[in-house]
Every structure is written in C-alpha cells, then in structure tokens.
Design an enzyme around this catalytic site. Structure first.
Site, PDB file in Angstrom:
ATOM      1  N   ARG A  58       0.846  -1.209   0.000  1.00 33.18           N
ATOM      2  CA  ARG A  58       0.000   0.000   0.000  1.00 33.18           C
ATOM      3  C   ARG A  58       0.876   1.251   0.000  1.00 33.18           C
ATOM      4  O   ARG A  58       0.577   2.241  -0.657  1.00 33.18           O
ATOM      5  CB  ARG A  58      -0.885   0.050   1.264  1.00 33.18           C
ATOM      6  CG  ARG A  58      -1.854  -1.073   1.510  1.00 33.18           C
ATOM      7  CD  ARG A  58      -3.063  -1.085   0.636  1.00 33.18           C
ATOM      8  NE  ARG A  58      -2.783  -1.360  -0.753  1.00 33.18           N
ATOM      9  CZ  ARG A  58      -2.356  -2.546  -1.205  1.00 33.18           C
ATOM     10  NH1 ARG A  58      -2.143  -3.565  -0.387  1.00 33.18           N
ATOM     11  NH2 ARG A  58      -2.136  -2.735  -2.494  1.00 33.18           N
ATOM     12  N   GLN A  88     -10.179  10.096   6.133  1.00 33.22           N
ATOM     13  CA  GLN A  88     -10.119   8.685   6.515  1.00 33.22           C
ATOM     14  C   GLN A  88      -8.984   7.981   5.764  1.00 33.22           C
ATOM     15  O   GLN A  88      -8.716   6.811   6.023  1.00 33.22           O
ATOM     16  CB  GLN A  88     -11.450   8.006   6.174  1.00 33.22           C
ATOM     17  CG  GLN A  88     -12.645   8.597   6.912  1.00 33.22           C
ATOM     18  CD  GLN A  88     -13.949   7.984   6.432  1.00 33.22           C
ATOM     19  OE1 GLN A  88     -14.263   6.842   6.731  1.00 33.22           O
ATOM     20  NE2 GLN A  88     -14.718   8.753   5.669  1.00 33.22           N
ATOM     21  N   ASN A  89      -8.364   8.703   4.834  1.00 33.12           N
ATOM     22  CA  ASN A  89      -7.335   8.096   3.994  1.00 33.12           C
ATOM     23  C   ASN A  89      -5.978   8.122   4.683  1.00 33.12           C
ATOM     24  O   ASN A  89      -5.664   9.059   5.424  1.00 33.12           O
ATOM     25  CB  ASN A  89      -7.258   8.834   2.652  1.00 33.12           C
ATOM     26  CG  ASN A  89      -8.585   8.799   1.918  1.00 33.12           C
ATOM     27  OD1 ASN A  89      -9.343   7.833   2.042  1.00 33.12           O
ATOM     28  ND2 ASN A  89      -8.891   9.836   1.170  1.00 33.12           N
ATOM     29  N   ASP A  91      -3.079   7.889   2.915  1.00 33.24           N
ATOM     30  CA  ASP A  91      -2.073   8.458   2.012  1.00 33.24           C
ATOM     31  C   ASP A  91      -1.833   9.922   2.401  1.00 33.24           C
ATOM     32  O   ASP A  91      -2.467  10.464   3.300  1.00 33.24           O
ATOM     33  CB  ASP A  91      -2.547   8.358   0.554  1.00 33.24           C
ATOM     34  CG  ASP A  91      -3.891   9.051   0.340  1.00 33.24           C
ATOM     35  OD1 ASP A  91      -3.959  10.289   0.522  1.00 33.24           O
ATOM     36  OD2 ASP A  91      -4.888   8.366   0.027  1.00 33.24           O
ATOM     37  N   HIS A 106      -7.462   7.712  10.476  1.00 30.61           N
ATOM     38  CA  HIS A 106      -7.099   6.287  10.478  1.00 30.61           C
ATOM     39  C   HIS A 106      -5.600   6.052  10.354  1.00 30.61           C
ATOM     40  O   HIS A 106      -5.167   4.965  10.006  1.00 30.61           O
ATOM     41  CB  HIS A 106      -7.858   5.557   9.357  1.00 30.61           C
ATOM     42  CG  HIS A 106      -9.344   5.572   9.563  1.00 30.61           C
ATOM     43  ND1 HIS A 106     -10.250   5.447   8.531  1.00 30.61           N
ATOM     44  CD2 HIS A 106     -10.086   5.714  10.698  1.00 30.61           C
ATOM     45  CE1 HIS A 106     -11.483   5.511   9.031  1.00 30.61           C
ATOM     46  NE2 HIS A 106     -11.401   5.675  10.335  1.00 30.61           N
ATOM     47  N   GLY A 172     -16.319  11.478  -1.287  1.00 28.10           N
ATOM     48  CA  GLY A 172     -15.759  10.165  -1.596  1.00 28.10           C
ATOM     49  C   GLY A 172     -15.844   9.152  -0.478  1.00 28.10           C
ATOM     50  O   GLY A 172     -14.961   8.320  -0.319  1.00 28.10           O
ATOM     51  N   THR A 173     -16.895   9.222   0.306  1.00 29.31           N
ATOM     52  CA  THR A 173     -17.076   8.239   1.374  1.00 29.31           C
ATOM     53  C   THR A 173     -18.517   7.747   1.374  1.00 29.31           C
ATOM     54  O   THR A 173     -19.445   8.519   1.117  1.00 29.31           O
ATOM     55  CB  THR A 173     -16.708   8.815   2.761  1.00 29.31           C
ATOM     56  OG1 THR A 173     -17.065   7.874   3.783  1.00 29.31           O
ATOM     57  CG2 THR A 173     -17.405  10.133   3.041  1.00 29.31           C
TER      58      THR A 173
END
Length: 229
Positions: A58, A88-89, A91, A106, A172-173
C-alpha cells in the site's frame, strides 16, 4: 469579520481518482484478502508478516500517486475560508496538494509505531517496515494505521471541528465506516452540508444535504468555484 469555517471530510473516493485502490469491493475483499485478515488488530496478532507485506505494498502504491484536481481545489478554499480537512485516507495526497490543516483519522502510511506503545511513532525510511525493525522498547514496528478493533484517537478532535463548522463538505465516502460516519451528526443547525460521491445511497434520508452524485474530480472544483464566487 471572521472567516467562515469549512470542514472537509474525505474518504477513499477522492484518492481512488489518483490511482489508490479503494478500501474494499462489494464482497468485502481488499485486493483478494479478507479485510479482517489485513486490517484488524486480530489479523496482526494472527499473521503479522502478511499484514506487514500488505501495508508495504500500500505504501509503495501511495508514494507513487499524485494529488488530483479535487485535492488541489480544496487548497484554493483557504484563500477565503478557515479550512480543516479530516481524512479517513492513510495516504498523504492532501499534504502533497498543500492543505495546511489535516487530521488523519485512520493513521498515516508514512509512519510506523511500536506494537506495545502507541506513543512511540517513527517516520518510515523508504517504503518498507521490515520484520525485525524494533522500537526503542524492543518490540516490532507496525504501520501507524487504525485497524478494526482499535480506538480512533483523533475522533474527538474531529468531532470538535465539525461542531464549529459553517460548511461541511463530505467527499468520496459511503458514510458506512464508524465512528467517522457519525461525524456529520456533530454539525450545528446552521451548517450547510454538501455530499460528493459517485454513488450516494439513501438520498431520502439525507435531509438538508446537497448531494452531487459525481466523481470528486468533477464535482469538487465546481463546488469550490461556487463557494469562492
């Protein structure tokens, strides 16, 4: 006059458009793995080698990704608003685009932490955490990711931000993963709420929410233009 507060909550959909795979597909698998095997604390105890390898992949994928026009458009809002991004990402695409206030609910792929003491967090050098890499207490380093079965330490700070929002933009969720999905409920009565996602389930239940059923790269620049207009 004080600047209005905009709080942006982002999920996998915004990163997917930069080529980062979404969290899971319809049958609950994540790139062929049962989600609980690779994204739960039980999975780590059961097979740390598998989990470590999974997140090393990842991390490599995320490091090669580039922020897209939706990430960059959000930065433009800072010219006129106080803007906080709650993501929540795991990256760093919001950082790459230049957003200045970001909460990672997260965790972050570029960080490792002790498997016995959450306070011991270290930058990942390169793109791998290796089995045998230890913290100062002598325990194995693991990804600094919040897995199923673990508390979400940043959720209180995130809720406090949403409670002071004049505008809440959700991008986007699916609003299915808790506690993040519950953050919308902290928005004050006067708060304008916008939801951007390619698939929006249960429109009828989303009262007082302006919905854009479009890709983030399409809808976010349009909304930003509207808000700056």
């Amino acid at each position: 006059m004080r600047r209005k507060n905009i709080v942006v909550l982002t999920g996998a959909g915004i990163s997917a458009e930069s080529g980062i795979p979404t969290f899971r597909d319809a049958n609950g698998l994540w790139e062929g793995h049962d989600v609980m095997e690779v994204a739960s604390i039980e999975g780590w105890y059961k097979n740390p080698v598998l989990v470590q390898e999974f997140y090393n992949l990842r991390r490599k994928n995320a490091l090669s990704a580039k922020a897209n026009v939706a990430h960059h458009a959000l930065v433009e809002l800072e010219s006129a608003y106080q803007v906080s991004v709650i993501t929540q990402n795991v990256d760093l695409l919001h950082e790459q685009a230049g957003s200045s206030h970001i909460i990672h609910l997260h965790g972050r792929l570029d960080q490792a932490k002790s498997s016995v003491d959450d306070r011991l967090v270290y930058p990942v050098i390169g793109d791998e955490i290796k089995m045998g890499d230890l913290c100062e207490k002598g325990s194995q380093l693991r990804p600094n990711i919040v897995w199923f079965g673990e508390a979400v330490p940043a959720i209180e700070d995130a809720a406090a931000l949403v409670s002071e929002a004049d505008i809440l933009i959700i991008i986007g969720t699916s609003l299915q993963v808790y506690p993040a999905a519950g953050l919308k409920e902290f928005a004050p009565n006067h708060c304008q709420i916008f939801l951007i996602d390619k698939k929006i389930a249960n429109h009828a239940a989303l009262r007082n929410v302006q919905c854009f059923e479009e890709a983030a790269t399409v809808a976010v620049p349009k909304l930003v233009e509207q808000l700056l207009g």
